[in-house]
Design a protein around this motif. Structure first.
Motif, PDB file in Angstrom:
ATOM      1  N   TYR A 263       0.784  -1.188   0.023  1.00 16.03           N
ATOM      2  CA  TYR A 263      -0.021   0.110  -0.009  1.00 16.03           C
ATOM      3  C   TYR A 263       0.717   1.185   0.075  1.00 16.03           C
ATOM      4  O   TYR A 263       0.446   2.320  -0.402  1.00 16.03           O
ATOM      5  N   LEU A 264       1.889   1.217   0.621  1.00 18.22           N
ATOM      6  CA  LEU A 264       2.943   2.605   0.452  1.00 18.22           C
ATOM      7  C   LEU A 264       3.383   2.926  -1.179  1.00 18.22           C
ATOM      8  O   LEU A 264       3.052   3.952  -1.367  1.00 18.22           O
ATOM      9  N   ILE A 265       3.415   1.869  -1.808  1.00 18.56           N
ATOM     10  CA  ILE A 265       3.733   2.178  -3.170  1.00 18.56           C
ATOM     11  C   ILE A 265       2.713   2.407  -3.817  1.00 18.56           C
ATOM     12  O   ILE A 265       2.798   3.292  -4.986  1.00 18.56           O
ATOM     13  N   SER A 266       1.796   1.774  -3.619  1.00 20.88           N
ATOM     14  CA  SER A 266       0.478   2.027  -4.311  1.00 20.88           C
ATOM     15  C   SER A 266      -0.127   3.486  -4.207  1.00 20.88           C
ATOM     16  O   SER A 266      -0.415   4.010  -5.070  1.00 20.88           O
ATOM     17  N   ALA A 267       0.010   4.031  -2.991  1.00 20.62           N
ATOM     18  CA  ALA A 267      -0.212   5.419  -2.576  1.00 20.62           C
ATOM     19  C   ALA A 267       0.588   6.258  -3.262  1.00 20.62           C
ATOM     20  O   ALA A 267       0.188   7.259  -3.866  1.00 20.62           O
ATOM     21  N   VAL A 268       1.955   6.410  -3.466  1.00 25.11           N
ATOM     22  CA  VAL A 268       2.997   7.157  -3.647  1.00 25.11           C
ATOM     23  C   VAL A 268       2.954   7.293  -5.216  1.00 25.11           C
ATOM     24  O   VAL A 268       3.177   8.265  -6.077  1.00 25.11           O
ATOM     25  N   LYS A 269       2.565   6.049  -6.010  1.00 19.50           N
ATOM     26  CA  LYS A 269       2.461   5.801  -7.225  1.00 19.50           C
ATOM     27  C   LYS A 269       1.430   6.324  -8.021  1.00 19.50           C
ATOM     28  O   LYS A 269       1.550   6.839  -9.266  1.00 19.50           O
ATOM     29  N   LYS A 270       0.429   6.780  -7.518  1.00 16.20           N
ATOM     30  CA  LYS A 270      -0.734   7.437  -7.965  1.00 16.20           C
ATOM     31  C   LYS A 270      -0.333   8.795  -8.781  1.00 16.20           C
ATOM     32  O   LYS A 270       0.166   9.396  -8.190  1.00 16.20           O
ATOM     33  N   SER A 271      -1.079   8.708 -10.020  1.00 19.61           N
ATOM     34  CA  SER A 271      -0.607   9.783 -10.859  1.00 19.61           C
ATOM     35  C   SER A 271      -1.094  11.239 -10.221  1.00 19.61           C
ATOM     36  O   SER A 271      -0.492  12.210 -10.599  1.00 19.61           O
ATOM     37  N   LYS A 272      -2.026  11.095  -9.534  1.00 20.15           N
ATOM     38  CA  LYS A 272      -2.806  12.469  -9.149  1.00 20.15           C
ATOM     39  C   LYS A 272      -1.828  12.975  -7.908  1.00 20.15           C
ATOM     40  O   LYS A 272      -1.854  14.142  -7.689  1.00 20.15           O
ATOM     41  N   TYR A 273      -0.683  12.350  -7.523  1.00 21.25           N
ATOM     42  CA  TYR A 273       0.478  12.863  -6.526  1.00 21.25           C
ATOM     43  C   TYR A 273       1.529  13.235  -7.059  1.00 21.25           C
ATOM     44  O   TYR A 273       2.445  13.644  -6.803  1.00 21.25           O
ATOM     45  N   LYS A 274       1.917  12.746  -8.352  1.00 22.89           N
ATOM     46  CA  LYS A 274       2.948  13.097  -8.912  1.00 22.89           C
ATOM     47  C   LYS A 274       3.612  14.391  -9.156  1.00 22.89           C
ATOM     48  O   LYS A 274       4.675  14.669  -8.633  1.00 22.89           O
ATOM     49  N   ASP A 275       2.618  15.411  -9.537  1.00 24.27           N
ATOM     50  CA  ASP A 275       2.982  16.733  -9.736  1.00 24.27           C
ATOM     51  C   ASP A 275       3.478  17.326  -8.393  1.00 24.27           C
ATOM     52  O   ASP A 275       4.584  17.920  -8.249  1.00 24.27           O
ATOM     53  N   ALA A 276       2.763  17.012  -7.311  1.00 21.28           N
ATOM     54  CA  ALA A 276       3.042  17.682  -5.935  1.00 21.28           C
ATOM     55  C   ALA A 276       4.390  16.916  -5.437  1.00 21.28           C
ATOM     56  O   ALA A 276       5.168  17.726  -4.842  1.00 21.28           O
ATOM     57  N   LEU A 277       4.547  15.956  -5.708  1.00 20.40           N
ATOM     58  CA  LEU A 277       6.082  15.264  -5.106  1.00 20.40           C
ATOM     59  C   LEU A 277       6.962  15.645  -5.833  1.00 20.40           C
ATOM     60  O   LEU A 277       8.058  15.980  -5.284  1.00 20.40           O
ATOM     61  N   GLU A 278       6.927  15.876  -7.320  1.00 26.56           N
ATOM     62  CA  GLU A 278       7.845  16.593  -8.052  1.00 26.56           C
ATOM     63  C   GLU A 278       8.250  18.068  -7.430  1.00 26.56           C
ATOM     64  O   GLU A 278       9.251  18.120  -7.431  1.00 26.56           O
ATOM     65  N   LYS A 279       7.294  18.631  -7.431  1.00 27.03           N
ATOM     66  CA  LYS A 279       7.493  20.136  -6.900  1.00 27.03           C
ATOM     67  C   LYS A 279       8.099  20.212  -5.679  1.00 27.03           C
ATOM     68  O   LYS A 279       8.825  21.006  -5.426  1.00 27.03           O
ATOM     69  N   LEU A 280       7.693  19.659  -4.841  1.00 27.04           N
ATOM     70  CA  LEU A 280       8.084  19.239  -3.571  1.00 27.04           C
ATOM     71  C   LEU A 280       9.794  19.347  -3.285  1.00 27.04           C
ATOM     72  O   LEU A 280      10.417  19.964  -2.730  1.00 27.04           O
ATOM     73  N   SER A 281      10.144  18.322  -4.046  1.00 26.46           N
ATOM     74  CA  SER A 281      11.528  18.088  -4.061  1.00 26.46           C
ATOM     75  C   SER A 281      12.552  19.051  -4.586  1.00 26.46           C
ATOM     76  O   SER A 281      13.211  19.556  -4.245  1.00 26.46           O
ATOM     77  N   ALA A 282      12.057  19.392  -6.089  1.00 23.28           N
ATOM     78  CA  ALA A 282      12.566  20.349  -6.818  1.00 23.28           C
ATOM     79  C   ALA A 282      12.499  21.855  -5.942  1.00 23.28           C
ATOM     80  O   ALA A 282      13.628  22.573  -5.941  1.00 23.28           O
ATOM     81  N   LEU A 283      11.494  22.256  -5.441  1.00 26.54           N
ATOM     82  CA  LEU A 283      11.153  23.435  -4.936  1.00 26.54           C
ATOM     83  C   LEU A 283      11.964  23.654  -3.592  1.00 26.54           C
ATOM     84  O   LEU A 283      12.690  24.461  -2.993  1.00 26.54           O
ATOM     85  N   ARG A 284      11.916  22.510  -2.873  1.00 27.19           N
ATOM     86  CA  ARG A 284      12.680  22.324  -1.812  1.00 27.19           C
ATOM     87  C   ARG A 284      14.216  22.465  -1.642  1.00 27.19           C
ATOM     88  O   ARG A 284      14.914  23.395  -1.423  1.00 27.19           O
TER      89      ARG A 284
END
Length: 196
Positions: free
Chosen positions: A119-140
């Motif tokens: 379930y950890l991978i399933s949650a993180v892999k969802k496409s609806k979270y991709k943009d936020a996760l990418e922005k989080l890392s890059a902007l941080r």
């Protein structure tokens, strides 16, 4: 039998801290200069990343602590049924520190410790979270380092040609809240899927 580490509590704690950070950037900062408002948002994205990173570390530790077969399945090594938090933490950190590079890096890291269908991978892999996760890392990274390389990564993540600072971009149009909201949704999915 030893107590199991609560992944639900870890996820709830992250949501609480993310809400506190949103309150911070939405607090009465009208008296601050434009630059100071940007600094507040720079700080907030660094802190949000830190809180998310800590949550991910602790949910991985919790997944192994709750069911050592998950790491046995990914490593091919049979571990005892009951592992302490400290042993689980050592398996993940190995005496180092926890780090991941963007969404794909986080998924790669998760796959070291839990099987693909977890379930950890399933949650993180969802496409609806991709943009936020990418922005989080890059902007941080841009907020923390302001290097040419981190700026290029931030520009790619936000899909723009120019940006002053992470904070100057985040403070406008609810952008910070949008990232924070998606991360809280990931945490809520983890919370809802976790056995403890």
């Amino acid at each position: 039998m030893p107590r199991k580490k609560s992944i639900k509590k870890t996820a709830s704690d992250f949501i609480e801290r993310a809400n506190e950070l949103e309150e911070f950037v939405n607090s009465d900062i009208a008296a601050l200069s434009d630059m100071q408002k940007s600094w507040c948002h720079d700080y907030a994205i660094i802190r949000l990343y830190r809180e998310f990173e800590q949550m991910m570390l602790h949910v991985i530790i919790g997944a192994i602590n709750n069911d050592s077969s998950v790491i046995s399945e990914t490593t091919g090594v049979e571990f005892p049924k009951h592992l302490t938090d400290e042993v689980c933490e050592y398996l993940v950190l190995g005496g180092g520190y926890f780090d991941f590079k963007g969404r794909d890096g986080l998924i790669k890291t998760l796959k070291k410790y839990v099987p693909e269908a977890h379930y950890l991978i399933s949650a993180v892999k969802k496409s609806k979270y991709k943009d936020a996760l990418e922005k989080l890392s890059a902007l941080r990274n841009y907020a923390a380092h302001e290097s040419a390389q981190s700026k290029r990564a931030a520009l790619a993540a936000i899909r723009q040609k120019r940006v002053g600072t992470s904070g100057s971009w985040l403070k406008l149009q609810g952008r910070y809240a949008s990232i924070s909201t998606k991360l809280k949704e990931v945490a809520q999915e983890i919370h809802d899927s976790a056995p403890y």
